[in-house]
Design a protein around this motif. Structure first.
Motif, PDB file in Angstrom:
ATOM      1  N   SER A  98      -0.030   1.777  -2.507  1.00 40.59           N
ATOM      2  CA  SER A  98      -0.238   0.333  -2.385  1.00 40.59           C
ATOM      3  C   SER A  98       0.548  -0.413  -3.453  1.00 40.59           C
ATOM      4  O   SER A  98       1.118  -1.479  -3.191  1.00 40.59           O
ATOM      5  N   LEU A  99       0.594   0.150  -4.672  1.00 40.29           N
ATOM      6  CA  LEU A  99       1.417  -0.446  -5.723  1.00 40.29           C
ATOM      7  C   LEU A  99       2.894  -0.373  -5.353  1.00 40.29           C
ATOM      8  O   LEU A  99       3.654  -1.317  -5.582  1.00 40.29           O
ATOM      9  N   LEU A 100       3.287   0.747  -4.743  1.00 44.05           N
ATOM     10  CA  LEU A 100       4.685   0.958  -4.393  1.00 44.05           C
ATOM     11  C   LEU A 100       5.171  -0.066  -3.381  1.00 44.05           C
ATOM     12  O   LEU A 100       6.269  -0.628  -3.512  1.00 44.05           O
ATOM     13  N   ILE A 101       4.370  -0.335  -2.364  1.00 45.80           N
ATOM     14  CA  ILE A 101       4.803  -1.278  -1.318  1.00 45.80           C
ATOM     15  C   ILE A 101       4.228  -2.679  -1.538  1.00 45.80           C
ATOM     16  O   ILE A 101       4.373  -3.550  -0.686  1.00 45.80           O
ATOM     17  N   LYS A 102       3.521  -2.859  -2.669  1.00 45.24           N
ATOM     18  CA  LYS A 102       2.959  -4.161  -3.046  1.00 45.24           C
ATOM     19  C   LYS A 102       1.995  -4.696  -1.989  1.00 45.24           C
ATOM     20  O   LYS A 102       2.048  -5.866  -1.597  1.00 45.24           O
ATOM     21  N   ASP A 103       1.111  -3.814  -1.543  1.00 46.28           N
ATOM     22  CA  ASP A 103       0.080  -4.188  -0.576  1.00 46.28           C
ATOM     23  C   ASP A 103      -1.200  -4.492  -1.353  1.00 46.28           C
ATOM     24  O   ASP A 103      -1.976  -3.591  -1.696  1.00 46.28           O
ATOM     25  N   SER A 104      -1.429  -5.747  -1.659  1.00 50.98           N
ATOM     26  CA  SER A 104      -2.540  -6.134  -2.526  1.00 50.98           C
ATOM     27  C   SER A 104      -3.899  -5.842  -1.902  1.00 50.98           C
ATOM     28  O   SER A 104      -4.849  -5.462  -2.601  1.00 50.98           O
ATOM     29  N   LEU A 105      -4.024  -6.052  -0.592  1.00 51.12           N
ATOM     30  CA  LEU A 105      -5.316  -5.846   0.058  1.00 51.12           C
ATOM     31  C   LEU A 105      -5.774  -4.396  -0.085  1.00 51.12           C
ATOM     32  O   LEU A 105      -6.908  -4.122  -0.496  1.00 51.12           O
ATOM     33  N   ARG A 106      -4.893  -3.471   0.244  1.00 51.20           N
ATOM     34  CA  ARG A 106      -5.254  -2.063   0.129  1.00 51.20           C
ATOM     35  C   ARG A 106      -5.408  -1.645  -1.331  1.00 51.20           C
ATOM     36  O   ARG A 106      -6.244  -0.796  -1.665  1.00 51.20           O
ATOM     37  N   LEU A 107      -4.628  -2.243  -2.220  1.00 50.97           N
ATOM     38  CA  LEU A 107      -4.749  -1.942  -3.643  1.00 50.97           C
ATOM     39  C   LEU A 107      -6.126  -2.348  -4.162  1.00 50.97           C
ATOM     40  O   LEU A 107      -6.764  -1.597  -4.921  1.00 50.97           O
ATOM     41  N   GLY A 108      -6.599  -3.518  -3.752  1.00 53.59           N
ATOM     42  CA  GLY A 108      -7.922  -3.964  -4.185  1.00 53.59           C
ATOM     43  C   GLY A 108      -9.012  -3.008  -3.758  1.00 53.59           C
ATOM     44  O   GLY A 108      -9.913  -2.670  -4.544  1.00 53.59           O
ATOM     45  N   HIS A 109      -8.935  -2.523  -2.535  1.00 56.17           N
ATOM     46  CA  HIS A 109      -9.957  -1.587  -2.063  1.00 56.17           C
ATOM     47  C   HIS A 109      -9.814  -0.217  -2.727  1.00 56.17           C
ATOM     48  O   HIS A 109     -10.806   0.487  -2.910  1.00 56.17           O
TER      49      HIS A 109
END
Length: 486
Positions: free
Chosen positions: A151-162
């Motif tokens: 999630s950090l790699l592709i900058k997906d904040s929603l999945r990173l938060g979960h």
């Protein structure tokens, strides 16, 4: 507190694929068009499954399996990955974790082959959650860490938060409350940045649960009040009810019984207005403790009596549903057997008509062989029918015995009361119930089923019991109880 801890089985993968104008009716129209071989047909099947995971996981499973069939037939490999993820999610909601693992690992295999990063994240997340629900926290953690990294790699904040939230849950279940709070704070910041209010609400409720465990009641109450306002704005009735109950329990833990009573009564009214029976039963059990502590014994008795009646009603409804399901399956199978018998008889009749023109000796031989074959077939079918009916009758009797056992057990008095009186910090009524069930070697899911609470609530109470007994696992509980006086 109730121990509300929000886990997410990712349900938003398809939002960018399906147009916002498509409601359930239009999705059903597209999904039921079996002549279509378009991508929209498979997407509709997946999205229907996606919308039913929580409310009707069995129906969700049917749609996701159709999606797998269609995606496989027309070689939509990317959609096949997500169809397996949705199937795994449905099995997870149904508690069949072996099937859930099978489909999620299959999804992960296809996703890696086609370098579908989003699907890799979602499959890893679902696998981690399934390990979490099986209490295998050390197995779950690497999958959540993988979700965080990607999630950090592709900058997906929603999945990173979960991912942060789920890692916090693992830390909490492993007893590292400080690390748990750090992860929740990271999750909260991410959800605030993308204005995901549901994510913020779930995370700060988790923070409040951890803060209660650390005795930080003021902060816990503040966070729970904030979560309550978020859930009210989102019309998330179940979460609103849990937040109100958590506030009542938090105030009760601080000794502020008036506030505890105010929020407890508010939670009770809300649960009844919104037909949240399981939450209502939990609140009634809590309110009877509050009333008793205030010396209002008539109200305490009424709350406890209402709790027992509702508890039995919930249990009976569930058992009746199971019995009705078994009855439906039995009747369906009986009809299928009748059709098979009629089909066999019709086939035999047709065969007899065809051979009438043949020579007499050949006709006699064919009729004899046909009669013997039909007799054997009917005998085997009847034996199979009787055997399955016997198994079904046994299963129904077992269900009735379980109902009887539950009612009978609710009236027992056990020595745990004397044991509790000798503890430096006595257990609450609910903690005593959980301890008694834990001593019968029941797992968390079985305890949750018997108590009509979530698995996370059982884990929260067990952690409180561990703290009060000065132990860290069930083995040590058995040792502690066996060595206790009396």
């Amino acid at each position: 507190m109730c121990g509300y801890r929000g886990l997410l089985v990712l349900l938003f993968v398809l939002r960018s694929w399906v147009s916002s104008g498509q409601n359930i009716d239009s999705l059903l129209f597209i999904a039921n068009d079996t002549s279509s071989n378009s991508i929209s047909h498979v997407l509709a099947l997946i999205e229907l499954s996606n919308s039913l995971h929580e409310s009707d996981p069995n129906q969700a499973l049917l749609w996701s399996k159709k999606a797998i069939e269609a995606a496989t037939k027309f070689r939509f490999d990317s959609l096949l990955t997500h169809a397996h993820i949705k199937t795994g999610t449905s099995y997870s909601y149904l508690g069949d974790f072996e099937q859930a693992f099978t489909h999620n690992y299959k999804a992960l295999e296809i996703a890696v082959q086609f370098r579908d990063t989003i699907a890799i994240i979602d499959a890893n997340n679902n696998i981690g959650i399934d390990f979490y629900y099986r209490d295998e926290y050390d197995e779950a953690l690497p999958y959540f860490e993988k979700v965080k990294q990607l999630s950090l790699l592709i900058k997906d904040s929603l999945r990173l938060g979960h991912a942060y939230n789920n890692i916090g849950l693992i830390n909490g279940m492993n007893g590292n409350v400080e690390a748990e709070l750090i992860q929740y704070e990271l999750a909260r910041k991410v959800f605030d940045q993308i204005d995901d209010q549901e994510g913020v609400g779930n995370t700060i409720m988790n923070m409040a649960t951890a803060q209660v465990a650390m005795g930080q009641y003021t902060m816990a109450i503040s966070n729970t009040e904030r979560a309550l306002n978020i859930f009210l704005a989102l019309n998330n009735n179940q979460a609103v009810c849990q937040a109100l109950t958590n506030l009542s329990e938090a105030y009760f833990a601080t000794g502020n019984k008036d506030e505890a009573l105010k929020y407890g009564q508010r939670a009770l009214r809300f649960s009844r207005n919104n037909n949240l029976k399981i939450e209502e039963a939990y609140i009634l059990n809590h309110l009877h403790t509050v009333y008793a502590s205030l010396g209002r014994y008539q109200l305490a008795y009424r709350a406890l009596n209402d709790y027992r009646i509702l508890n039995e009603e919930i249990f009976d409804d569930e058992k009746n549903r199971q019995v009705n399901e078994l009855k439906t399956k039995y009747e369906t199978e009986s009809k299928e057997k009748e059709i098979e018998l009629l089909t066999a008889q019709n086939e035999l009749t047709r065969t007899r008509l065809e051979v009438k023109e043949k020579e007499q000796n050949a006709l006699i031989i064919i009729l004899v062989l046909g009669a013997v074959a039909a007799t054997i077939t009917i005998i085997l079918l009847l034996q199979r029918y009787k055997y399955k009916k016997h198994l079904l009758d046994e299963e129904i009797n077992n269900l009735r015995m379980q109902i009887g056992s539950f009612v009978e057990s609710s009236q027992l008095k056990i020595d745990i009361v004397d044991f509790n009186e000798n503890l430096p910090t006595p257990l609450t009524d609910r903690e005593q119930e959980i301890l008694k069930l834990a001593l019968t070697n029941k797992n968390n899911q079985e305890i949750a089923n018997l108590e009509f609470v979530s698995v996370n609530t059982v884990k929260y109470h067990l952690r409180n019991i561990y703290n009060k007994l000065g132990v860290s696992n069930r083995k040590e509980i058995f040792e502690y109880v066996s060595k206790a006086p009396g």
